[in-house]
Design an enzyme around this catalytic site. Structure first.
Site, PDB file in Angstrom:
ATOM      1  N   SER A  97       0.818  -1.207   0.000  1.00  6.59           N
ATOM      2  CA  SER A  97       0.000   0.000   0.000  1.00  6.59           C
ATOM      3  C   SER A  97       0.855   1.261   0.000  1.00  6.59           C
ATOM      4  CB  SER A  97      -0.913  -0.006   1.224  1.00  6.59           C
ATOM      5  OG  SER A  97      -0.137  -0.059   2.413  1.00  6.59           O
TER       6      SER A  97
ATOM      7  N   ASP B 297       2.902  -2.667  13.538  1.00  8.27           N
ATOM      8  CA  ASP B 297       2.526  -3.542  12.417  1.00  8.27           C
ATOM      9  C   ASP B 297       3.446  -4.759  12.376  1.00  8.27           C
ATOM     10  OD1 ASP B 297       1.096  -4.459  10.263  1.00  8.27           O
ATOM     11  OD2 ASP B 297       2.141  -3.227   8.789  1.00  8.27           O
TER      12      ASP B 297
END
Length: 836
Positions: free
Chosen positions: A314, A432
């Site tokens: 992304s 993350d």
């Protein structure tokens, strides 16, 4: 006197009148000056307005001129388009005329080929009968056939008139000469006629582009010619849409070539359209998603040459490049050409610089930032080049998972990094943590590094609420509560279970399903967390009587999944020898090892983040401390025998020293009090003492003999000739497999022989196929115990062939590291443990 008095009385009046006159004059002056100023201002305003009007008029005139120019340009373009259309129509008409001529000539060639076919196939009765049935007028004499040959030559020359005008006379002369010779010789020798006719037929076949044999062409002349006519018509339609140059050049080509040329013209036009679209994005350097269009071989900032693409996300994409300054390969993270991604990448650079500066010796498993720059509106982050990530490692095990020994090495390094990040000097939350963001430094080693700090932040600068990948998202993030370093610990617990089981621990399809998966294993969260959550009404229903919470049904799921509780111990396979009993009877996978692993995971997955285990506490957990149970059975028996022998020798030495001390003290007592020491040991004679010592020595020798016999029995069981043969066969098979795989990481013999730097090695045997059907070999060489461990595995494989065939290459022997208890940041890494 009266006059003087009057004059005195009139004097002030006169002064007042004079003053009034002066003031009046002054007022008049002021009034007139004000009028003059107003007039000047009015004149100036009028002038300004006039100038503005003039400017507006000029602008309008300029706009009118531009419009007129645009109209003229449009008219010119329309005229040009009309001219082009007229030219195209003329060209199409010319093409049609040329194609009609070509068809006529082609039909003439067909008839001539039919006439010549009877001459060429006099010896083939079947072919002659076919032609007689189809064409009754083809039976002629030799002279007429010679004439037909002349016609063929003329027709062939006519076909060549289209493209080769300069060669007409030469071809005609040659063909006429040949035909005259044929007429002179025809009546004498029929064989020469056959050869000449065959040559003519070959020429005709070359015009029609048929490369088959003469007999087969003659048998199917009528059918093939009809098909060629149809194909020519189709080609005419295609040629009308293409360029004139292609049409003129394609008159004498095959039908397949015409179609190929037409296809190429259409694809080129489509490529032009795509280029026009792409030119809209960042001058043609970006695609529609604001990603940079990577070109292999391109050089960034005169330094980094692009080698290949490593992946996309992304944030943008990652490529492999060669640094011409440092002469090494690097990884470049090319950020998307969008402001939010650009700003987040700046934060990532700042955090990496901070962590790298605090870790100059590269001890704490954080990826190294080498350089960063801006290239064509894209921020580029240059880091060290690493190897596979843990998800690739898991996929290459066919999702069967890795051993506890390897998980121990991975977990120790990740906890080291988390402890470093949680220190006040660094103060970074990763946000993350997942298998894709944990990479191997070398495909043959178990050393790892943590990457992708694009979502990271400081604990006092928490910017986002929606963070972490869903499978590894902590409950405080799901419930939108305040978070801290403990969210990374939750993610690590999920990762460790997944790496051993082979599947994600909590694989929810959305947030509600994710919370459902967690509650299935860990039960409901504490009530104080639900009470303080702004999403409590979304996920839970509260019983007003008991004040207890219940989970709402998930209506967004396509399939109705019933709520069923699972135990974490069953998922890990604590009592069954691992998940699906794949690790049963393997060294390092005893019940005690699984209980330690389960205890660590349970502490990592505590709901309350304040009660969740910290990185330092986890590093001091018993799972990372070596124990007898975590070692292979042979090593355990050897260590036990060594310990027993040491204990016996110590006991002997202690007994001897005690006897000496007692003998010394007893002699003293006997000299002082010879009558009162009958019950003391010194009262016994020296002969009795020697007998006792001999008996003790005999007992010790018997115990040692029994221990040696037990060891020999164990060695006979483990080192039997059959197991040794099977072990050597297994090694030979692995070597043969490594010879077949020509990838640079597939040399298993090197891994078996290389034990200098690393006693615990991870080996990914990767092929170049897209599916990456690779084998992962976790080889452990422990100097003198390599074949001992292999023999244990062979015995286990012989007992469980059906269960363990798929794990022969995935589950080799591994020894757990020996990390000490680490109280300080400096002592975090083990000093005498170089196997990570």
């Amino acid at each position: 006197m009266d006059s003087d008095a009057k004059s005195r009385n009139d004097a002030p009046i006169i002064k007042l009148s004079i003053d009034l006159i002066k003031t009046y004059k002054h007022i008049n002056q002021v009034y007139y000056t004000a009028k003059a100023k107003k007039k000047q201002q009015a004149q100036q305003q009028a002038q300004q307005q006039a100038q503005q009007l003039q400017q507006q008029a000029q602008q309008q005139q300029h706009q009118l001129q531009q419009q007129q120019q645009l109209l003229q340009q449009q008219q010119q373009q329309q005229q040009q388009q009309q001219q082009q259309q007229q030219q195209q129509q003329q060209q199409q008409q010319q093409q049609q005329q040329q194609q009609q001529q070509y068809q006529q000539q082609h039909n003439n060639n067909i008839n001539n080929n039919n006439n010549n076919s009877n001459i060429n196939n006099k010896n083939n009765n079947n072919n002659n009968t076919n032609f007689n049935t189809s064409n009754n007028n083809n039976n002629t004499n030799n002279n007429s056939n010679n004439n037909s040959n002349n016609n063929n030559s003329n027709n062939n020359n006519n076909n060549n008139n289209i493209n080769n005008i300069n060669n007409i006379n030469i071809n005609n002369k040659n063909n006429n000469n040949n035909n005259n010779n044929n007429n002179n010789i025809n009546n004498i020798n029929n064989n020469n006629n056959k050869n000449n006719n065959n040559n003519n037929n070959n020429n005709n076949n070359d015009d029609n582009n048929n490369i088959n044999n003469n007999n087969s062409n003659n048998n199917n002349n009528n059918n093939n010619n009809n098909n060629n006519n149809n194909n020519n018509n189709n080609n005419n339609n295609n040629n009308n849409n293409s360029n004139n140059n292609n049409n003129n050049n394609n008159l004498n080509n095959n039908n397949s070539n015409n179609n190929y040329n037409n296809n190429t013209t259409t694809t080129s036009s489509s490529n032009n359209n795509n280029n026009n679209k792409q030119s809209k994005y960042n001058d043609g350097y970006d695609d529609e998603n604001a990603d940079y269009i990577v070109r292999i071989g391109e050089v960034f900032v005169d330094r980094f040459e692009i080698i290949s693409s490593l992946g996309k996300g992304s944030f943008g994409q990652v490529v492999k490049a060669f640094d011409s300054v440092l002469k090494e390969y690097v990884a470049i993270k090319i950020i998307k050409n969008k402001v939010p991604f650009y700003n987040q990448a700046l934060i990532e650079i700042r955090l990496l610089e901070l962590m790298n500066n605090k870790d100059p010796e590269d001890q704490y498993k954080i990826i190294k930032l080498k350089h960063h720059f801006k290239f064509r509106n894209h921020l580029c982050i240059v880091t060290e080049l690493l190897s596979y990530n843990l998800y690739d490692l898991l996929r290459n095990t066919h999702f069967h998972g890795v051993s506890l020994n390897l998980i121990k090495k991975f977990a120790h390094q990740i906890l080291t990094a988390l402890f470093f990040m949680s220190t006040p000097e660094v103060d970074v939350i990763h946000c993350d943590l997942k298998p894709e963001n944990i990479l191997l430094r070398n495909p043959k080693r178990s050393a790892i590094k943590i990457i992708d700090f694009g979502s990271s932040c400081h604990s006092n600068e928490r910017m986002y609420k929606y963070i972490q990948s869903r499978f590894y998202r902590s409950p405080e993030i799901l419930l939108e509560l305040e978070y801290s370093f403990s969210i990374d610990m939750w993610s690590l617990g999920c990762i460790l279970v997944e790496m051993h089981v082979g599947e994600p621990l909590f694989s929810g399809q959305n947030e509600q399903d994710q919370l459902t998966k967690i509650i299935e294993v860990l039960d409901l969260p504490p009530s104080h967390m639900i009470d303080s959550s702004p999403k409590a009404k979304k996920f839970f229903t509260k019983d007003p009587i008991n004040s207890t919470y219940q989970l709402k049904k998930n209506e967004k799921l396509k399939t109705n999944v019933e709520f069923c509780k699972k135990k974490l111990s069953e998922i890990i396979g604590v009592e069954t020898g691992g998940p699906q009993s794949r690790r049963k009877n393997e060294p390092g996978h005893a019940l005690v090892d699984y209980l330690k692993f389960l205890d660590l995971i349970e502490k990592m997955l505590i709901y309350d983040p304040q009660k969740r285990i910290t990185p330092l506490e986890a590093l001091q957990h018993s799972f990372f401390l070596t124990d007898e149970t975590s070692q292979p059975p042979q090593q355990q028996s050897q260590q036990q025998s060594q310990q027993q022998s040491q204990q016996q020798s110590q006991q002997q030495s202690q007994q001897q020293s005690q006897q000496r001390r007692q003998s010394n003290t007893d002699n003293n007592f006997s000299n002082n009090n010879p009558i009162n020491n009958y019950n003391s040991p010194s009262s016994k004679s020296p002969h009795q003492q020697l007998q006792q010592q001999q008996q003790q020595q005999q007992q010790q020798q018997q115990q040692q003999q029994q221990q040696q016999q037990q060891q020999q029995q164990q060695q006979q069981q483990t080192y039997s000739p059959t197991t040794q043969q099977s072990n050597h066969k297994l090694v030979d098979q692995m070597k043969k497999a490594s010879m077949k795989d020509k990838s640079p990481h597939s040399n298993i013999s090197n891994i078996l022989n290389d034990s200098e730097e690393d006693n615990s090695k991870v080996h990914i045997n990767s092929n170049t196929s897209d599916n990456m059907q690779a084998r992962i070999n976790f080889q452990v060489e422990n100097q003198s115990n390599i074949y001992n461990n292999n023999n244990n595995n062979n015995n286990n494989n012989n007992n469980n062939n059906n269960n363990n065939n798929s794990n022969n290459y995935n589950n080799s022997n591994e020894l757990s590291p020996n990390p000490p208890i680490l109280p300080n940041l400096k002592d975090l890494l083990p000093h005498n443990n170089n196997n990570i």
